[in-house]
Design a protein around this motif. Structure first.
Motif, PDB file in Angstrom:
ATOM      1  N   ALA A  57      28.675  30.439  55.553  1.00 38.26           N
ATOM      2  CA  ALA A  57      29.716  30.242  54.541  1.00 38.26           C
ATOM      3  C   ALA A  57      29.420  29.006  53.699  1.00 38.26           C
ATOM      4  O   ALA A  57      29.604  29.020  52.470  1.00 38.26           O
ATOM      5  CB  ALA A  57      31.083  30.104  55.221  1.00 38.26           C
TER       6      ALA A  57
ATOM      7  N   SER B 234      26.582  37.741  55.294  1.00 32.49           N
ATOM      8  CA  SER B 234      28.017  37.559  55.482  1.00 32.49           C
ATOM      9  C   SER B 234      28.778  38.871  55.594  1.00 32.49           C
ATOM     10  O   SER B 234      29.859  38.905  56.193  1.00 32.49           O
ATOM     11  CB  SER B 234      28.592  36.717  54.337  1.00 32.49           C
TER      12      SER B 234
ATOM     13  N   TYR C 241      34.678  32.202  52.060  1.00 28.66           N
ATOM     14  CA  TYR C 241      33.607  31.209  52.116  1.00 28.66           C
ATOM     15  C   TYR C 241      34.153  29.787  52.146  1.00 28.66           C
ATOM     16  O   TYR C 241      33.386  28.838  52.326  1.00 28.66           O
ATOM     17  CB  TYR C 241      32.673  31.370  50.915  1.00 28.66           C
TER      18      TYR C 241
END
Length: 255
Positions: free
Chosen positions: A12, A51, A141
């Motif tokens: 992140a 992610s 994030y």
């Protein structure tokens, strides 16, 4: 469904640093935060792909949409970065993300940073089969608290949408007006997609949600990505092997 820590805080942070650079803003100088929202085109570098493709997320996609019925995400969508600002962001209407664009050049323009103005903005369509999206995923994030413009979600609204679009069949219809969607789902309770960096919300493609202005919070970094369908939603499986996404659509249709 919220999955805390679906990807690492380190990933992140790498993504967030890249997004800061893309905004052209100075993280240490709020005077440079001159717009309420900066929308960054898709980036499919390894940290961003990681992610939305971790093992726990893939297991969740299997459980919610069905093993073998979805395609591995190959881009995390667009990145709306929301800064604390008194101005109106102009993108806060209630909507759902289950459509596709009949003009494939729209996606090419989006990926290449091309001129979207040359593509028919009314070319989006939605259908009961959710042709364009198996699942919506909201990837955080940055830390997102109640004051940081978290996405608003109307819980249960995915049951209200199927009756609205089912009459149009496989061909679907144009995007429904924002006010129509708002009125049809206003009775639903609202929750906020808050969380820590690395948290992911997996959302039914018919769930109605909305962005909101960031008035006093911290800059918010997220992606709104999609898991695309390898197999479209079906409401008439002979073997009855419906996924949770399909069962919800059937419930909305009273089946």
């Amino acid at each position: 469904m919220k999955i805390p820590g679906a990807f690492s805080k380190e990933t992140a942070e790498v993504c967030r640093e890249r997004l800061w650079r893309e905004t052209g803003k100075d993280p240490e100088n709020p005077r440079t935060w001159t717009e309420p929202v900066v929308r960054i085109p898709p980036i499919n570098d390894p940290p961003f792909l990681e992610s939305c493709n971790t093992p726990i997320l893939h297991r969740a996609y299997d459980q919610l949409y069905g093993v073998g019925r979805w395609i591995d995400p190959d881009w995390p969508g667009t990145f709306p970065v929301r800064f604390p600002h008194p101005g109106e962001p102009m993108d806060t209407a209630w909507h759902f993300d289950a459509g596709w664009h009949v003009d494939e050049s729209w996606f090419e323009a989006l990926e290449d940073g091309g001129d979207l103005g040359k593509v028919d903005p009314h070319g989006f369509r939605v259908s009961i089969q959710s042709r364009g999206r198996a699942l919506l995923i909201l990837l955080l994030y940055s830390e997102v608290g109640p004051q940081d413009a978290p996405t608003r979600i109307r819980v249960g609204s995915h049951l209200d949408v199927p009756p609205m679009i089912a009459p149009y069949g496989e061909e679907g219809c144009g995007l429904l007006r924002d006010d129509v969607i708002d009125e049809a789902t206003a009775h639903r309770p609202e929750v906020l997609a808050t969380g820590e960096p690395g948290d992911v919300y997996i959302v039914h493609p018919f769930v109605v949600h909305a962005a909101q202005a960031n008035r006093v919070g911290r800059p918010k970094f997220m992606a709104q990505a999609s898991v695309e369908p390898r197999e479209l939603v079906r409401t008439d499986r002979p073997d009855g092997a419906y996924s949770p996404v399909e069962r919800a659509v059937r419930m909305g249709l009273g089946l």
